[in-house]
Design a protein around this motif. Sequence first.
Motif, PDB file in Angstrom:
ATOM      1  N   VAL B  91       0.838  -1.201   0.000  1.00 20.24           N
ATOM      2  CA  VAL B  91       0.000   0.000   0.000  1.00 20.24           C
ATOM      3  C   VAL B  91       0.874   1.253   0.000  1.00 20.24           C
ATOM      4  N   GLU B  92       2.005   1.176   0.671  1.00 15.25           N
ATOM      5  CA  GLU B  92       2.908   2.338   0.731  1.00 15.25           C
ATOM      6  C   GLU B  92       3.460   2.707  -0.644  1.00 15.25           C
ATOM      7  N   ASN B  93       3.492   1.730  -1.558  1.00 15.90           N
ATOM      8  CA  ASN B  93       4.022   2.016  -2.895  1.00 15.90           C
ATOM      9  C   ASN B  93       3.007   2.680  -3.823  1.00 15.90           C
ATOM     10  N   ALA B  94       1.755   2.785  -3.370  1.00 10.12           N
ATOM     11  CA  ALA B  94       0.694   3.295  -4.255  1.00 10.12           C
ATOM     12  C   ALA B  94       1.035   4.656  -4.872  1.00 10.12           C
ATOM     13  N   PRO B  95       1.569   5.608  -4.087  1.00  6.63           N
ATOM     14  CA  PRO B  95       1.902   6.903  -4.704  1.00  6.63           C
ATOM     15  C   PRO B  95       2.916   6.762  -5.841  1.00  6.63           C
ATOM     16  N   GLN B  96       3.897   5.869  -5.671  1.00  2.00           N
ATOM     17  CA  GLN B  96       4.907   5.683  -6.728  1.00  2.00           C
ATOM     18  C   GLN B  96       4.267   5.148  -8.002  1.00  2.00           C
ATOM     19  N   ILE B  97       3.328   4.207  -7.834  1.00  2.00           N
ATOM     20  CA  ILE B  97       2.659   3.628  -9.004  1.00  2.00           C
ATOM     21  C   ILE B  97       1.876   4.724  -9.733  1.00  2.00           C
ATOM     22  N   ALA B  98       1.137   5.528  -8.969  1.00  2.00           N
ATOM     23  CA  ALA B  98       0.348   6.601  -9.574  1.00  2.00           C
ATOM     24  C   ALA B  98       1.276   7.585 -10.296  1.00  2.00           C
ATOM     25  N   GLU B  99       2.354   7.885  -9.634  1.00  2.00           N
ATOM     26  CA  GLU B  99       3.326   8.825 -10.196  1.00  2.00           C
ATOM     27  C   GLU B  99       3.876   8.292 -11.525  1.00  2.00           C
ATOM     28  N   SER B 100       4.122   6.995 -11.574  1.00  2.00           N
ATOM     29  CA  SER B 100       4.689   6.414 -12.790  1.00  2.00           C
ATOM     30  C   SER B 100       3.688   6.472 -13.944  1.00  2.00           C
ATOM     31  N   VAL B 101       2.408   6.401 -13.626  1.00  2.00           N
ATOM     32  CA  VAL B 101       1.395   6.546 -14.672  1.00  2.00           C
ATOM     33  C   VAL B 101       1.448   7.979 -15.217  1.00  2.00           C
ATOM     34  N   ALA B 102       1.579   8.915 -14.295  1.00  2.00           N
ATOM     35  CA  ALA B 102       1.592  10.322 -14.699  1.00  2.00           C
ATOM     36  C   ALA B 102       2.850  10.673 -15.493  1.00  2.00           C
ATOM     37  N   SER B 103       3.999  10.179 -15.035  1.00  2.00           N
ATOM     38  CA  SER B 103       5.266  10.609 -15.638  1.00  2.00           C
ATOM     39  C   SER B 103       5.744   9.677 -16.753  1.00  2.00           C
ATOM     40  N   GLY B 104       5.194   8.462 -16.779  1.00  2.00           N
ATOM     41  CA  GLY B 104       5.677   7.493 -17.761  1.00  2.00           C
ATOM     42  C   GLY B 104       7.020   6.895 -17.377  1.00  2.00           C
ATOM     43  N   LYS B 105       7.511   7.203 -16.184  1.00  2.00           N
ATOM     44  CA  LYS B 105       8.793   6.638 -15.744  1.00  2.00           C
ATOM     45  C   LYS B 105       8.557   5.430 -14.855  1.00  2.00           C
ATOM     46  N   LYS B 106       9.394   4.419 -15.012  1.00  2.00           N
ATOM     47  CA  LYS B 106       9.225   3.195 -14.220  1.00  2.00           C
ATOM     48  C   LYS B 106       9.623   3.400 -12.759  1.00  2.00           C
ATOM     49  N   VAL B 107       9.009   2.607 -11.889  1.00  2.00           N
ATOM     50  CA  VAL B 107       9.467   2.544 -10.494  1.00  2.00           C
ATOM     51  C   VAL B 107      10.520   1.438 -10.463  1.00  2.00           C
ATOM     52  N   LYS B 108      11.778   1.816 -10.589  1.00  2.00           N
ATOM     53  CA  LYS B 108      12.838   0.821 -10.834  1.00  2.00           C
ATOM     54  C   LYS B 108      12.908  -0.285  -9.789  1.00  2.00           C
ATOM     55  N   ASP B 109      12.782   0.108  -8.519  1.00  2.00           N
ATOM     56  CA  ASP B 109      12.957  -0.875  -7.431  1.00  2.00           C
ATOM     57  C   ASP B 109      11.943  -2.008  -7.472  1.00  2.00           C
ATOM     58  N   LEU B 110      10.821  -1.765  -8.078  1.00  2.00           N
ATOM     59  CA  LEU B 110       9.740  -2.747  -7.981  1.00  2.00           C
ATOM     60  C   LEU B 110       9.553  -3.573  -9.245  1.00  2.00           C
ATOM     61  N   VAL B 111      10.363  -3.272 -10.283  1.00  2.00           N
ATOM     62  CA  VAL B 111      10.115  -3.916 -11.576  1.00  2.00           C
ATOM     63  C   VAL B 111      10.320  -5.430 -11.498  1.00  2.00           C
ATOM     64  N   CYS B 112       9.382  -6.152 -12.088  1.00  2.00           N
ATOM     65  CA  CYS B 112       9.480  -7.605 -12.186  1.00  2.00           C
ATOM     66  C   CYS B 112       9.798  -7.911 -13.651  1.00  2.00           C
ATOM     67  N   ASP B 113      10.834  -8.679 -13.878  1.00  2.00           N
ATOM     68  CA  ASP B 113      11.323  -8.889 -15.240  1.00  2.00           C
ATOM     69  C   ASP B 113      10.425  -9.864 -16.003  1.00  2.00           C
ATOM     70  N   THR B 114       9.633  -9.337 -16.934  1.00  2.00           N
ATOM     71  CA  THR B 114       8.717 -10.213 -17.665  1.00  2.00           C
ATOM     72  C   THR B 114       9.373 -10.854 -18.887  1.00  2.00           C
ATOM     73  N   ASP B 115      10.644 -10.527 -19.132  1.00  2.00           N
ATOM     74  CA  ASP B 115      11.359 -11.230 -20.205  1.00  2.00           C
ATOM     75  C   ASP B 115      12.014 -12.496 -19.669  1.00  2.00           C
ATOM     76  N   SER B 116      11.946 -12.692 -18.355  1.00  2.00           N
ATOM     77  CA  SER B 116      12.565 -13.880 -17.762  1.00  2.00           C
ATOM     78  C   SER B 116      11.822 -15.118 -18.260  1.00  2.00           C
ATOM     79  N   PRO B 117      12.508 -16.283 -18.237  1.00  2.00           N
ATOM     80  CA  PRO B 117      11.860 -17.496 -18.744  1.00  2.00           C
ATOM     81  C   PRO B 117      10.528 -17.791 -18.058  1.00  2.00           C
ATOM     82  N   PHE B 118      10.380 -17.364 -16.811  1.00  2.00           N
ATOM     83  CA  PHE B 118       9.125 -17.660 -16.115  1.00  2.00           C
ATOM     84  C   PHE B 118       7.931 -17.193 -16.940  1.00  2.00           C
ATOM     85  N   PHE B 119       8.051 -15.995 -17.510  1.00  2.00           N
ATOM     86  CA  PHE B 119       6.945 -15.482 -18.323  1.00  2.00           C
ATOM     87  C   PHE B 119       7.105 -15.859 -19.791  1.00  2.00           C
TER      88      PHE B 119
END
Lengths: 174, 548
Positions: B91-119
């Motif tokens: 829940v504490e990360n919610a402002p960062q997520i909203a901010e990233s929508v507004a700015s188009g910049k990623k929240v680097k610390d939270l990124v999950c790599d979707t190019d990994s074999p898992f996905f």
Amino acid sequence: MAWITKNSGTMAIETREEPYLDDELKAEIEANIIPRYPDRRAATLPTLHAVQHKVGWLPTQALKEIADFLGSAPSEVMDTATFYEEYWLKPKGKYVIWLCQSISCELMGRDTIMSKIKAKLNIEPGETTEDGKFTLMNVECLGSCGTAPCGLVNEKLHENMTVDNIDQILDSLE
Amino acid sequence: MTPDELMDVAQGLQEKDASIPNHVRVCTAASCLSLKSDELAKQIKAELKEVGKDKDTKVRCVGCMGLCSAGPLVSVEAEDQKPVMYQKVTVENAPQIAESVASGKKVKDLVCDTDSPFFARQQKIVLENSGIIDADDINDYIANDGYQALMTAISEMQPNEVLDEITKSGLRGRGGAGFPTGLKWNMLAKTPSDTKYIICNADEGDPGAFMDRAILESDPHRILEGMALAAYATGATEGFIYVRAEYPLAIKRLKTAIRLATKNNFLGSNIGGTKFSFSIDIRLGAGAFVCGEETALIASIEGKRGQPRPRPPFPAEKGLWGQPTSINNVETLANVAPIVRKGGEWFASIGTNKSKGTKVFALAGKINNTGLIEVPMGLSLREIVFDIGGGIPDGQEFKAVQTGGPSGGCLPEEHLDMGVDYDSLRTAGSIMGSGGMIVMDKTSNMVDVARFFMEFCMSESCGKCIPCRVGTYQMHELLNRIAEGEGTMEDLAKLEELCEVVANTSLCGLGQTSPNPVRSTLRYFRHEYLELIDGKHIPAGAGQEVAS
Ligand SMILES: Cc1cc2nc3c(=O)[nH]c(=O)nc-3n(C[C@H](O)[C@H](O)[C@H](O)COP(=O)(O)O)c2cc1C
Ligand code: SF4
Ligand code: FES
Ligand code: FES
């Protein structure tokens, strides 16, 4: 073990004047459950659920009342009620802690959680604390093996349990 | 509604969706929900308002995204940006997520790599909508081709044409035994009766399995559509979903889905203005594993104790209340709408010779990426465990993977390169089962594992027949003795003999397959039994002899 009928004929049956399955509950079952089943016996499981929901458990007297209501033999209702783990044939605590005992949770250390709960509440699985607040149960796989060990407190799922957070969870319950 | 009209509705919904520039999806399936992802979704909405992006952002609560161990997961599709997935979002990360929508910049610390074999290595049919749509919003399902197959089938196809597609697809039951679905439905279609039933078996009880739960929570309409197609193909009139009471969230979402589908006339009388009528109701289990067995399940719906009965007669001839009935697993039914939509041949082009399509597996135990995956049949265990699953945590070594739950077995390292399908698993001494995969590292003791599953079978035995009721108890006693270091070679011989007897003489699958975990651990890890019994008794080279 589903095949062990837990309640036996040698036990004295406690009864009370007031029915468990009262007119209000009967009307509710008659309106919401019975029409969805082709015959009354088929409504045994949901009727047991409904009575248990109201009373908290299923006293033997209630099983007899359900049998009368559904037109089954009391032995048939008891046969069904004793078969399923979900039905409580003795009173349970306000909170039932169901700790998963299946393989993933076992691998991920559910034993330490169990010991912690046992020590904290001073009960064994299947027992209820004296104040009637907690009942401790083992349960089979809850389908959250990816985040084992896990358990349910009433209907709420808790995952990635640790000795510390189970402490907090129990303390937070009123 | 005709198929064309439905197509128009779907297109309208898609266009409306495309006109919204930003999309945020928050996983609210059981695992993430237990980490309060519903509050997170609310908070993200509130924060979007703060940054003035609430009007042009759609926030959806969606189903399982697969990597439950990294939950709660959130995916963000901001205008003109590549979609980004975030993991362990609080829940504490919610402002960062909203901010990233507004700015188009990623929240680097939270990124999950979707190019990994898992996905990247997955192929999704059953889970195609999982993590994409809001389970409680029927429009989301419709916008993703939902109910297209049903509407086309009932207005443009004959029932036997639908049957043919299923037969051609080679779909086999995902509930364990792998029985061809086309064959089962043909049997039902051929049995004359005014009343026939379709039952969805959602009693998922194998320890280590949670695929069905995720499907029900993430995409419930897919099951309803599959059941309706089954009914149309076989002439069935009524459907039941038998679901475990321990899955409260799945039950809630199913109820909503049935209500909405009925309101929109995808279920009920004269569906889409045709002559076809079909309704679905839910029945709750009450905590008995054996009720997943089809004849026990029928007894349970009839209000009796859930004890199996001998077959024949098969449910397709004499099932629920004596009427012809087909019982199908959740995942089996989830494959039906895509098959009818895209054709049986398309489905048959995926997978191996005798096992078509994909399979959903639940990865659990000592593996880095626990969660849900869907892969084409025939992928090797090594790819599943090491590439997709990310290998073994804490620098430990792989020892075995258990498939098929209490009816399955443990496969050692030498089988890692085997392609996974119904037949290869059986040859290796395990089974596909429902799709649980529990990985064990070198710290796991295989006798304990066998004892564990035997205890499960013993306590879940319904007691109707003696080999299973008494046999599982005796085998458990023997395993106990061996595991505690008090066993003898006679005990081991007795155990092996009992395995034979119980497998050959039990009435239902529970008893018949209960020796499998013992047999497979004896086959591949016999030395562990022998070491526990008595060092002196080990014939030289016993370990290698068995391993070969
Ligand atoms: C003890 C036992 C438990 C079972 N549990 C389930 C279950 O939870 N879910 C399921 O789909 N099938 C279960 N099955 C298999 C069913 O009997 C049946 O074969 C299956 O639902 C058929 O569906 P399918 O053809 O789509 O696989 C179980 C079988 C046995 C013997
Ligand atoms: S094999 Fe076991 S579970 Fe199946 S009918 Fe016999 S006693 Fe019951
Ligand atoms: S083993 Fe505990 S949730 Fe599956
Ligand atoms: S429950 Fe959220 S990713 Fe599986």
